[in-house]
Design a protein around this motif. Structure first.
Motif, PDB file in Angstrom:
ATOM      1  N   LEU A 167       0.829  -1.207   0.000  1.00 13.66           N
ATOM      2  CA  LEU A 167       0.000   0.000   0.000  1.00 13.66           C
ATOM      3  C   LEU A 167       0.866   1.261   0.000  1.00 13.66           C
ATOM      4  O   LEU A 167       0.650   2.186  -0.799  1.00 13.66           O
ATOM      5  N   TYR A 168       1.852   1.297   0.877  1.00 17.69           N
ATOM      6  CA  TYR A 168       2.698   2.481   0.991  1.00 17.69           C
ATOM      7  C   TYR A 168       3.535   2.694  -0.263  1.00 17.69           C
ATOM      8  O   TYR A 168       3.613   3.808  -0.800  1.00 17.69           O
ATOM      9  N   ASP A 190       6.037   2.179  12.392  1.00 16.09           N
ATOM     10  CA  ASP A 190       6.921   1.178  12.990  1.00 16.09           C
ATOM     11  C   ASP A 190       7.154   0.032  12.017  1.00 16.09           C
ATOM     12  O   ASP A 190       8.290  -0.451  11.858  1.00 16.09           O
ATOM     13  N   TYR A 191       6.083  -0.403  11.334  1.00 12.63           N
ATOM     14  CA  TYR A 191       6.209  -1.465  10.335  1.00 12.63           C
ATOM     15  C   TYR A 191       7.149  -1.041   9.217  1.00 12.63           C
ATOM     16  O   TYR A 191       8.001  -1.820   8.764  1.00 12.63           O
ATOM     17  N   LEU A 192       7.000   0.189   8.747  1.00 15.05           N
ATOM     18  CA  LEU A 192       7.842   0.671   7.655  1.00 15.05           C
ATOM     19  C   LEU A 192       9.317   0.708   8.080  1.00 15.05           C
ATOM     20  O   LEU A 192      10.206   0.368   7.292  1.00 15.05           O
ATOM     21  N   ALA A 193       9.562   1.089   9.321  1.00 15.55           N
ATOM     22  CA  ALA A 193      10.941   1.110   9.819  1.00 15.55           C
ATOM     23  C   ALA A 193      11.505  -0.316   9.858  1.00 15.55           C
ATOM     24  O   ALA A 193      12.662  -0.552   9.495  1.00 15.55           O
ATOM     25  N   THR A 208      14.339   5.170   0.585  1.00 14.99           N
ATOM     26  CA  THR A 208      13.322   6.084   0.067  1.00 14.99           C
ATOM     27  C   THR A 208      12.060   5.319  -0.339  1.00 14.99           C
ATOM     28  O   THR A 208      12.057   4.092  -0.450  1.00 14.99           O
ATOM     29  N   LYS A 209      11.015   6.068  -0.589  1.00 14.34           N
ATOM     30  CA  LYS A 209       9.757   5.448  -1.024  1.00 14.34           C
ATOM     31  C   LYS A 209       9.932   4.808  -2.396  1.00 14.34           C
ATOM     32  O   LYS A 209       9.362   3.747  -2.680  1.00 14.34           O
ATOM     33  N   ARG A 215      11.670  -2.576  -4.409  1.00 11.38           N
ATOM     34  CA  ARG A 215      11.767  -3.846  -3.680  1.00 11.38           C
ATOM     35  C   ARG A 215      10.432  -4.594  -3.713  1.00 11.38           C
ATOM     36  O   ARG A 215      10.405  -5.823  -3.844  1.00 11.38           O
ATOM     37  N   ALA A 216       9.338  -3.860  -3.610  1.00 18.02           N
ATOM     38  CA  ALA A 216       8.022  -4.502  -3.637  1.00 18.02           C
ATOM     39  C   ALA A 216       7.751  -5.152  -4.990  1.00 18.02           C
ATOM     40  O   ALA A 216       7.170  -6.242  -5.072  1.00 18.02           O
TER      41      ALA A 216
END
Length: 231
Positions: A167-168, A190-193, A208-209, A215-216
């Motif tokens: 999603l992100y 926290d999950y993103l970290a 970075t985003k 990677r996704a």
């Protein structure tokens, strides 16, 4: 055992030709394969479609599916191979793309081999015949993509972490991700970290985003973007 798998077993015990399905959204490639196999008495194109769900919906008994890595529906090679395997069907990748990430995604899901569309006709026919018999088709580029690409080590994301990443990385803001997943905003952060830390530990930076998006895609959590060299 699925209907496709059962039908395949029945066909292999008989004297008829091996039945081939094609998932390819370029009609010219389908026609080319049909022409190439026209004189092969032990091989027959039995079905073709632009996507894996469309092929499976036809309910045709098959011995092998030839799959293009890049499809116009944006589907992941890994997801496509897994759908075919769930239906009891083995896959031979037939592609003009030279992206080792895509080959790796398909290989991780379990394909019989990867074949370039630029190979001579005799090589293509021999590879299809071998794969239709359930044999591995080992090529240099396939081996290199699987064994020579340590940058694609599995980072071991949990299902919830994969959801947040998808999603992100697809463009949603953290607050929106929280709303869509039912998580608190601080939990999403926290999950993103943790996701970034896992990729960093695997030697695949995702600071970075944009890097998270890459990677996704590499790991099959987001569809492969279309590219001018589609196919």
């Amino acid at each position: 055992m699925t209907e496709n798998a059962a039908n395949t077993d029945d066909n292999r015990s008989g004297a008829g030709p091996r039945r081939i399905g094609i998932v390819e959204d370029h009609e010219s490639v389908v026609i080319g394969l049909e022409t190439m196999l026209a004189d092969e008495s032990d091989l027959a194109i039995a079905a073709s479609a632009a996507t894996v769900p469309e092929l499976l919906a036809q309910g045709v008994a098959l011995d092998l599916v030839i799959l293009d890595l890049r499809l116009s529906d944006g589907s992941s090679p890994k997801s496509n191979v897994e759908q075919l395997r769930d239906a009891g069907l083995e896959t031979l990748v037939f592609t003009g793309a030279e992206n080792p990430y895509l080959v790796r995604l398909a290989a991780k899901a379990g394909v019989l081999g990867v074949l370039r569309k630029s190979e001579p006709n005799a090589t293509v026919i021999a590879a299809i015949a071998a794969a239709a018999r359930g044999e591995q088709v080992v090529t240099t580029e396939w081996a290199a993509a699987i064994d020579g690409d340590p940058g694609l080590l599995d980072v071991g994301l949990s299902p919830r972490q994969r959801d947040v990443l998808a999603l992100y990385a697809s463009g949603e803001k953290a607050a929106r991700v929280a709303s869509l997943t039912g998580l608190a905003p601080h939990t999403v952060n926290d999950y993103l970290a943790r996701i970034r830390a896992k990729y960093a530990e695997a030697g695949r930076p995702a600071r970075t985003k944009t890097e998270l998006y890459k990677r996704a895609v590499e790991d099959g959590w987001l569809p492969v973007p279309q590219h001018p060299d589609h196919g």
